[in-house]
Design a protein around this motif. Structure first.
Motif, short mmCIF file in Angstrom:
data_model
loop_
_atom_site.label_atom_id
_atom_site.label_comp_id
_atom_site.label_asym_id
_atom_site.label_seq_id
_atom_site.Cartn_x
_atom_site.Cartn_y
_atom_site.Cartn_z
N ALA A 158 -3.92 25.88 20.48
CA ALA A 158 -5.06 26.37 21.17
C ALA A 158 -5.93 26.32 19.95
CB ALA A 158 -5.19 27.89 21.70
N THR A 159 -6.84 25.41 20.64
CA THR A 159 -8.40 25.06 19.53
C THR A 159 -9.28 26.38 19.61
OG1 THR A 159 -9.07 23.83 20.92
CG2 THR A 159 -8.31 22.26 19.64
N PRO A 160 -10.31 26.64 19.06
CA PRO A 160 -11.32 27.69 19.36
C PRO A 160 -12.06 27.17 20.32
CG PRO A 160 -11.00 27.44 16.90
CD PRO A 160 -10.44 25.96 17.78
N LEU A 161 -12.41 26.62 20.90
CA LEU A 161 -12.78 25.81 22.30
C LEU A 161 -11.97 26.74 23.36
CD1 LEU A 161 -15.07 22.95 21.70
CD2 LEU A 161 -15.92 24.98 21.87
N ALA A 162 -10.51 26.35 23.53
CA ALA A 162 -9.83 26.81 24.59
C ALA A 162 -9.71 27.86 24.72
CB ALA A 162 -8.61 25.73 23.95
N LEU A 177 -15.19 29.68 7.46
CA LEU A 177 -14.40 28.82 6.44
C LEU A 177 -13.78 28.17 6.61
CD1 LEU A 177 -13.44 32.87 4.73
CD2 LEU A 177 -15.41 31.30 3.89
N GLY A 178 -13.59 27.75 7.46
CA GLY A 178 -12.61 26.78 8.40
C GLY A 178 -11.00 27.16 8.67
N PHE A 179 -10.39 28.30 8.72
CA PHE A 179 -9.23 28.40 9.06
C PHE A 179 -8.97 29.05 10.38
CE2 PHE A 179 -9.57 29.50 4.51
CZ PHE A 179 -8.55 29.43 3.72
N ARG A 180 -9.17 27.89 11.20
CA ARG A 180 -8.89 27.47 12.49
C ARG A 180 -8.56 26.49 12.89
NH1 ARG A 180 -12.80 24.03 15.01
NH2 ARG A 180 -14.50 23.96 14.06
N GLY A 181 -7.94 26.66 14.02
CA GLY A 181 -7.95 24.70 14.67
C GLY A 181 -8.26 24.11 15.24
N GLY A 182 -8.41 22.35 15.14
CA GLY A 182 -9.19 21.46 15.53
C GLY A 182 -9.31 19.95 14.76
N SER A 183 -10.17 19.57 14.72
CA SER A 183 -9.93 18.01 14.16
C SER A 183 -9.85 18.43 12.99
CB SER A 183 -10.38 16.79 14.54
OG SER A 183 -10.80 16.56 15.59
N SER A 184 -8.93 17.01 12.12
CA SER A 184 -8.67 17.13 9.95
C SER A 184 -10.04 17.67 9.76
CB SER A 184 -8.07 15.77 9.58
OG SER A 184 -7.03 16.12 10.45
N GLY A 185 -11.08 17.54 9.55
CA GLY A 185 -11.86 18.12 8.59
C GLY A 185 -13.35 18.63 9.67
N GLU A 186 -13.14 19.19 10.91
CA GLU A 186 -13.99 19.09 11.44
C GLU A 186 -14.01 20.99 11.17
OE1 GLU A 186 -13.21 18.87 15.24
OE2 GLU A 186 -12.52 20.88 15.95
N SER A 187 -13.66 21.76 11.08
CA SER A 187 -13.36 23.31 10.62
C SER A 187 -14.06 23.67 10.06
CB SER A 187 -12.06 23.71 10.21
OG SER A 187 -11.39 23.88 9.15
#
Length: 336
Positions: A158-162, A177-187
């Protein structure tokens, strides 16, 4: 050596420099497969542009490198490579070269390619999210591709939006910081903000467009949140200032900040007049959040960019230019 085959474009090179940290962080989060995916994107994008520029007797524009970089960073990390290739060929051939090449395209090629494969291959696209590296009391775990979390299916992560749609709020520090799911460079919010500072300081990107895009997104998101329209998030559950926590999480999730810094500021598809740029940014942010919240899509930034691209010439044509200040003429003997 590179100048032998590519047109030298300093603005495009600075954009690539700003994106390099996001690539490194993507590899830390999702492993070396990100490099393979990126290699496929660059090979496909450069080869496609070469086919067209060769016919015109011109060199390959370095703008295609930016298109490839943005497209690669906007993809789910586990997207099948053949779909990745289809998207970048579409982006360069039909969203750029079909209009005459560099400087003539009316739509952002990277976003056009991303939206094309999302609409054409929605099942494998949405199955491309994987569990990234995480941080915890013992430090960081799952770096360099060992992303399998206990009891979690990495291809349906699941992504953060989900998560937000179910009422679960990811830790704000992980989002920052970016330690979450999503597209490769968006976090990574912090890396995107540092890139924004670099682009503004080097006069590569327009800070006013960035600011108006973020303002449009924040205004729309705030209206939807406090209106109780965001699925899973109710302001009644967060009294007082604590209501800012889910709103902040909503703003740091998805690709809105990535798009604000790198896509909204595209000088080719954006308008030229200051007022038009301001309205253009508001349109990107507002449409993005409207689609994200009210439509059946997991994210709305691609629609926000393409809708604003469509209206960009109209805004430049019909919104007024700033009035030039008349220079004061000093005449002899006019001193008092």
């Amino acid at each position: 050596m590179i100048d032998q085959y590519f047109q030298k474009q300093d603005v495009m090179r600075r954009l690539i420099y700003a994106l390099i940290p996001l690539f490194f962080f993507a590899v830390l989060l999702y492993g070396w497969s990100v490099l393979l995916q990126t290699a496929v994107v660059f090979a496909g994008g450069i080869a496609t542009e070469y086919v067209f520029t060769r016919q015109r007797g011109k060199k390959i524009s370095e703008a295609v490198l930016v298109t490839c970089a943005l497209y690669a960073l906007a993809l789910p990390p586990a997207l099948p490579l053949w779909i990745t290739l289809v998207g970048i060929v579409f982006a360069v051939a039909l969203a750029k070269e079909a209009y005459g090449g560099f400087g003539r395209n009316i739509f952002n090629p990277a976003i056009a390619g991303r939206l094309f494969i999302f609409l054409s291959f929605p099942v494998p696209y949405n199955a491309g999210w994987i569990v990234p590296a995480s941080r915890g009391p013992q430090g960081f775990s799952g770096l360099f591709g060992t992303t399998q979390a206990a009891g979690v299916d990495t291809v349906t992560a699941a992504t953060p939006l989900a998560l937000l749609r179910t009422g679960e709020i990811p830790p704000l520090m992980d989002l920052f910081l970016g330690f979450r799911g999503g597209s490769s460079g968006e976090s990574s919010v912090i890396l995107i903000l540092l890139a924004a500072l670099f682009l503004v300081a080097t006069k590569t990107a327009n800070w006013k467009t960035m600011a108006s895009t973020f303002l449009g997104a924040l205004t729309a998101a705030g209206a939807f949140f406090f209106g109780g329209l965001i699925p899973g998030l109710s302001p009644a559950s967060f009294p007082g200032l604590s209501a800012l926590v889910p709103l902040a999480a909503y703003m740091m999730s998805g690709s809105i900040l990535f798009v604000t810094v790198f896509m909204a500021t595209d000088p080719i598809t954006a308008p030229n007049k200051p007022l038009a740029q301001f309205v253009y940014g508001l349109m990107i942010g507002g449409v993005s959040m409207t689609v994200r919240t009210l439509a059946g899509f997991p994210e709305g930034t691609s629609f926000g960019i393409l809708v604003a691209n469509t209206f960009s010439p109209f805004l430049d044509e019909h919104l007024p230019s700033p009035k030039k200040k008349k220079k004061k003429l000093q005449t002899a003997g006019a001193t008092q």
